[in-house]
Design an enzyme around this catalytic site. Sequence first.
Site, PDB file in Angstrom:
ATOM      1  N   ARG A 101     -33.146  18.280 -18.523  1.00  0.00           N
ATOM      2  CA  ARG A 101     -32.177  19.077 -17.750  1.00  0.00           C
ATOM      3  C   ARG A 101     -32.991  19.946 -16.810  1.00  0.00           C
ATOM      4  O   ARG A 101     -33.784  20.773 -17.269  1.00  0.00           O
ATOM      5  CB  ARG A 101     -31.309  19.920 -18.690  1.00  0.00           C
ATOM      6  CG  ARG A 101     -30.596  21.049 -17.955  1.00  0.00           C
ATOM      7  CD  ARG A 101     -29.515  21.694 -18.794  1.00  0.00           C
ATOM      8  NE  ARG A 101     -28.389  20.798 -18.942  1.00  0.00           N
ATOM      9  CZ  ARG A 101     -27.186  21.194 -19.392  1.00  0.00           C
ATOM     10  NH1 ARG A 101     -26.974  22.446 -19.742  1.00  0.00           N
ATOM     11  NH2 ARG A 101     -26.216  20.322 -19.498  1.00  0.00           N
ATOM     12  N   HIS A 128     -24.641  14.912 -13.147  1.00  0.00           N
ATOM     13  CA  HIS A 128     -24.519  15.126 -14.605  1.00  0.00           C
ATOM     14  C   HIS A 128     -23.875  13.867 -15.204  1.00  0.00           C
ATOM     15  O   HIS A 128     -22.731  13.880 -15.641  1.00  0.00           O
ATOM     16  CB  HIS A 128     -23.670  16.364 -14.860  1.00  0.00           C
ATOM     17  CG  HIS A 128     -23.786  16.927 -16.252  1.00  0.00           C
ATOM     18  ND1 HIS A 128     -24.611  16.384 -17.223  1.00  0.00           N
ATOM     19  CD2 HIS A 128     -23.162  17.986 -16.853  1.00  0.00           C
ATOM     20  CE1 HIS A 128     -24.492  17.085 -18.342  1.00  0.00           C
ATOM     21  NE2 HIS A 128     -23.623  18.055 -18.137  1.00  0.00           N
ATOM     22  N   GLN A 131     -22.250  13.598 -18.827  1.00  0.00           N
ATOM     23  CA  GLN A 131     -20.955  14.274 -18.862  1.00  0.00           C
ATOM     24  C   GLN A 131     -19.847  13.348 -18.360  1.00  0.00           C
ATOM     25  O   GLN A 131     -18.807  13.183 -19.002  1.00  0.00           O
ATOM     26  CB  GLN A 131     -21.022  15.534 -17.982  1.00  0.00           C
ATOM     27  CG  GLN A 131     -19.751  16.334 -17.965  1.00  0.00           C
ATOM     28  CD  GLN A 131     -19.473  16.980 -19.308  1.00  0.00           C
ATOM     29  OE1 GLN A 131     -20.326  17.628 -19.876  1.00  0.00           O
ATOM     30  NE2 GLN A 131     -18.278  16.788 -19.843  1.00  0.00           N
ATOM     31  N   ASP A 223     -14.536  22.795 -12.856  1.00  0.00           N
ATOM     32  CA  ASP A 223     -15.841  23.232 -13.372  1.00  0.00           C
ATOM     33  C   ASP A 223     -16.096  24.626 -12.802  1.00  0.00           C
ATOM     34  O   ASP A 223     -15.375  25.081 -11.897  1.00  0.00           O
ATOM     35  CB  ASP A 223     -16.921  22.225 -12.924  1.00  0.00           C
ATOM     36  CG  ASP A 223     -18.308  22.538 -13.494  1.00  0.00           C
ATOM     37  OD1 ASP A 223     -18.407  23.341 -14.446  1.00  0.00           O
ATOM     38  OD2 ASP A 223     -19.301  21.979 -12.975  1.00  0.00           O
ATOM     39  N   CYS A 263     -15.856  20.342 -18.170  1.00  0.00           N
ATOM     40  CA  CYS A 263     -17.094  19.956 -18.862  1.00  0.00           C
ATOM     41  C   CYS A 263     -17.555  21.038 -19.833  1.00  0.00           C
ATOM     42  O   CYS A 263     -18.298  20.751 -20.766  1.00  0.00           O
ATOM     43  CB  CYS A 263     -18.187  19.666 -17.849  1.00  0.00           C
ATOM     44  SG  CYS A 263     -18.465  21.028 -16.692  1.00  0.00           S
ATOM     45  N   ARG A 291     -19.378  13.574 -25.849  1.00  0.00           N
ATOM     46  CA  ARG A 291     -20.759  13.597 -25.364  1.00  0.00           C
ATOM     47  C   ARG A 291     -21.664  12.957 -26.415  1.00  0.00           C
ATOM     48  O   ARG A 291     -22.575  12.190 -26.089  1.00  0.00           O
ATOM     49  CB  ARG A 291     -21.208  15.049 -25.114  1.00  0.00           C
ATOM     50  CG  ARG A 291     -20.561  15.746 -23.919  1.00  0.00           C
ATOM     51  CD  ARG A 291     -21.064  15.202 -22.605  1.00  0.00           C
ATOM     52  NE  ARG A 291     -22.516  15.321 -22.467  1.00  0.00           N
ATOM     53  CZ  ARG A 291     -23.166  16.428 -22.098  1.00  0.00           C
ATOM     54  NH1 ARG A 291     -22.494  17.511 -21.794  1.00  0.00           N
ATOM     55  NH2 ARG A 291     -24.489  16.437 -21.992  1.00  0.00           N
TER      56      ARG A 291
END
Length: 306
Positions: A101, A128, A131, A223, A263, A291
């Site tokens: 990340r 991402h 996700q 988001d 998310c 996830r």
Amino acid sequence: MKKDFITIHDLSTYEFQEMMDLTEKMKKNPGKYRKVLKDKILAMIFQKPSLRTRMTFEVGMLQLGGEAVYLAPSDIQMGSRESVRDIGKNLERWVDGIMIRTFGHHIILELAESTRLPVINALTDLLHPCQAMADFFTLREKKGHLAGLKLAYVGDGNNVCHSLMLAAAKAGTKMAVATPPGYEPKPEIVAWAKEDGRDTGFELTITNDPVEAVREADAIYTDVWASMGQEAEKEARRKIFQPYQVNRELFSKARPDTYFMHCLPAHRGEEVTDEVIDSPNSIVYDQAENRLHVQKVIMMLLMGKK
Ligand code: CP
Ligand code: NVA
């Protein structure tokens, strides 16, 4: 499959569907996969904070018979204490895969290039993908299919929005994106999505009007307005994005059975109100759960026996 999982754009439509099917199988029968990564080790490089990503990769490795080692932002100080390339070259002497990340997308590309190990994208400023895979798997569980559905994304045209567009393109899902002027998704990602979705039934609308975007949507997704790394812009963005809050009024413009998606982490009272995220239409914790299942499949495909 390619060596790395960096963007959904790299998957064929067939691979995308196969990964959805495999996730369903593994989620139904986890015991069957208990040893597929026996004795394998994943290095997890985090240059930004995390709850879901860290937990699901680590728990996922344990459930598949392997282990994960967490490298905190201050540990390796990528790029300052040591070069990205040297980190890749060292890690390949000890472990079997790397999850990262990070900030700039170029960092993950450089890492993947520097090592023979599979590299998994656990979020960059641009994308991402884990996700979005989990989100589309969740939608498929709820609706039974993905082709022909409409996903509305309201908010910042950011990393999550980008990966959702790429997943929608593979899945044949229609997508409407509503952002404030100047915060639209990046043209190069829009171009990838259009290329990938040419024959799948994918359609993309980009607008500045949230009401137009949510009309007839099967799910409304939002988001945070300021992503990790954009903390300095937080106050300015709060004003700009206010008309894009997903609240009861905006939700009432969609159908009564429209799902709410996020998310997480959510900034309650900013991009979404409590009454929407806590409503029966909200599936945010299913997304978080999935996830785990989707990433177990990604790790098995990249790190398991070929
Ligand atoms: N959705 C997500 O990636 O959560 P974390 O930032 O907590 O990992
Ligand atoms: N867009 C957000 C997603 C967090 C999971 C960020 O990059 O901070």
